[in-house]
Design an enzyme around this catalytic site. Structure first.
Site, PDB file in Angstrom:
ATOM      1  N   SER A  15    -134.747 -44.174 -85.694  1.00 55.34           N
ATOM      2  CA  SER A  15    -135.461 -44.544 -84.467  1.00 55.34           C
ATOM      3  C   SER A  15    -136.964 -44.632 -84.723  1.00 55.34           C
ATOM      4  O   SER A  15    -137.470 -44.058 -85.704  1.00 55.34           O
ATOM      5  CB  SER A  15    -135.163 -43.447 -83.430  1.00 55.34           C
ATOM      6  OG  SER A  15    -135.947 -43.569 -82.293  1.00 55.34           O
ATOM      7  N   SER A 141    -149.478 -35.855 -86.840  1.00 52.48           N
ATOM      8  CA  SER A 141    -149.875 -36.396 -85.533  1.00 52.48           C
ATOM      9  C   SER A 141    -151.370 -36.134 -85.354  1.00 52.48           C
ATOM     10  O   SER A 141    -151.925 -35.245 -86.023  1.00 52.48           O
ATOM     11  CB  SER A 141    -149.104 -35.642 -84.430  1.00 52.48           C
ATOM     12  OG  SER A 141    -149.643 -35.915 -83.153  1.00 52.48           O
ATOM     13  N   TYR A 154    -145.560 -28.000 -80.498  1.00 53.83           N
ATOM     14  CA  TYR A 154    -145.606 -29.262 -81.260  1.00 53.83           C
ATOM     15  C   TYR A 154    -146.877 -29.310 -82.104  1.00 53.83           C
ATOM     16  O   TYR A 154    -146.829 -29.557 -83.311  1.00 53.83           O
ATOM     17  CB  TYR A 154    -145.549 -30.449 -80.292  1.00 53.83           C
ATOM     18  CG  TYR A 154    -145.626 -31.797 -80.962  1.00 53.83           C
ATOM     19  CD1 TYR A 154    -144.546 -32.290 -81.702  1.00 53.83           C
ATOM     20  CD2 TYR A 154    -146.766 -32.598 -80.857  1.00 53.83           C
ATOM     21  CE1 TYR A 154    -144.603 -33.533 -82.316  1.00 53.83           C
ATOM     22  CE2 TYR A 154    -146.831 -33.837 -81.475  1.00 53.83           C
ATOM     23  CZ  TYR A 154    -145.743 -34.304 -82.193  1.00 53.83           C
ATOM     24  OH  TYR A 154    -145.808 -35.543 -82.812  1.00 53.83           O
ATOM     25  N   LYS A 158    -147.278 -29.182 -86.263  1.00 54.64           N
ATOM     26  CA  LYS A 158    -147.967 -30.226 -87.039  1.00 54.64           C
ATOM     27  C   LYS A 158    -149.166 -29.636 -87.787  1.00 54.64           C
ATOM     28  O   LYS A 158    -149.412 -29.991 -88.942  1.00 54.64           O
ATOM     29  CB  LYS A 158    -148.389 -31.380 -86.118  1.00 54.64           C
ATOM     30  CG  LYS A 158    -147.214 -32.119 -85.451  1.00 54.64           C
ATOM     31  CD  LYS A 158    -146.335 -32.849 -86.461  1.00 54.64           C
ATOM     32  CE  LYS A 158    -145.294 -33.743 -85.800  1.00 54.64           C
ATOM     33  NZ  LYS A 158    -144.431 -34.449 -86.758  1.00 54.64           N
TER      34      LYS A 158
END
Ligand SMILES: NC(=O)c1ccc[n+]([C@@H]2O[C@H](COP(=O)([O-])OP(=O)(O)OC[C@H]3O[C@@H](n4cnc5c(N)ncnc54)[C@H](OP(=O)(O)O)[C@@H]3O)[C@@H](O)[C@H]2O)c1
Length: 263
Positions: A15, A141, A154, A158
């Site tokens: 994806s 990110s 999150y 990262k």
């Protein structure tokens, strides 16, 4: 430089950015190994790539399950002669404030984004060292460099990847190992659908900011360019401005992020 005769193993290939990278690397001549949990989706992507005359293999794995990562790493040896480039793209995001988030949800995000990624690295690295070459590409990110509302675990996962892989580079760059850390801003993928809310449920909606992001194909093109140039770190998309503000004008950064509505 094209990627002829290179084999690229991509996690998160079912994806979004990983899928776009699978096409982009194979369009540049690479053979690709496609990993994620959704075997059916990976198989569809494999068939599309093979129609274009390139080689692709499906190798399902669950980054939250170390045994599945180890099994995939031993199976890859039976499929391809060597992994030249390992792209860590599999991951999940978050949509919940700190006090609403169960600790098990924080752990789940760390398990997939951080421990799954390093578990796979520990399987592949010894073989790269034996060949004295290998390139590890980590899709971090912008939130791997800053804090941001409703992304506590999150952002932590990262940030942790930066500490781990920068250290890995210091230990092994003399042994032929390259590391590229990629920090995209908003990319128009399904990531917000699959983001976890505080109780562990999927968020299930496309956030407006996500929908306004760059396309995964554009992101993949920029990643390919950074890999060719063996960049240590690359920032992608307009949100990279936040990284520079955090670094050089922190008071402005904090004024701006304090006004973000937590979505
Ligand atoms: N989209 C953005 O705005 C953005 C921005 C910065 C960074 N990123 C990063 O880019 C990477 C790819 O995200 P995306 O935006 O392309 O989102 P996506 O379309 O939701 O893709 C996520 C990929 O990760 C895989 N994945 C999730 N959980 C997994 C698990 N437990 N084991 C193995 N694979 C797993 C998914 O496959 P299965 O569900 O089939 O397992 C899927 O292939 C992530 O690391 C994300 O943090 C995205």
């Amino acid at each position: 430089m094209k990627f002829n005769d290179k084999t690229v193993w991509i996690t998160g290939a079912s994806s979004g950015i990983g899928e776009a990278l699978a096409h982009a690397f194979s369009d540049e001549g690479a053979d690709v190994v496609l990993s994620a949990r959704s075997e059916k989706k990976l198989e569809e992507i494999r068939q599309l790539i093979e129609k274009k005359g390139r080689k692709a293999w499906v190798l399902p794995l669950d980054l939250a399950d170390t045994e599945s990562v180890k099994t995939a790493a031993s199976r890859v040896e039976t499929l391809v002669p060597a992994v030249d480039i390992l792209v860590h793209c599999g991951g999940i995001s978050q949509r919940s404030r700190v006090h609403e988030t169960l600790l098990e949800v924080d752990r789940r995000i760390m398990e997939v984004n951080f421990f799954g990624t390093i578990a796979l690295t520990k399987e592949v690295l010894p073989r790269m060292l034996a060949r004295k070459k290998g390139h590890i590409v980590v899709i971090s990110s912008v939130m791997g460099k800053i804090g941001f509302p409703v992304r506590s675990a999150y952002a932590a996962s990262k940030h942790a990847l930066h500490g781990f892989f920068e250290t890995l580079w210091t230990e092994y760059h003399r042994d032929g190992i390259d590391v590229t850390m990629v920090c995209p801003g908003m990319v128009r993928t399904n990531i917000s659908y699959h983001s976890l809310e505080g109780d562990g449920k999927e968020h299930g909606v496309m956030d407006p900011r996500q929908a306004g992001g760059i396309s995964p194909e554009k992101c993949a093109r920029k990643i390919i360019r950074a890999v060719k140039r063996k960049r240590h770190e690359v920032y992608i998309g307009k949100e990279q401005i936040l990284i520079y503000l955090r670094r050089y004008i922190p008071c402005l950064f904090f004024a701006i992020v304090s006004k973000f509505k937590p979505t």
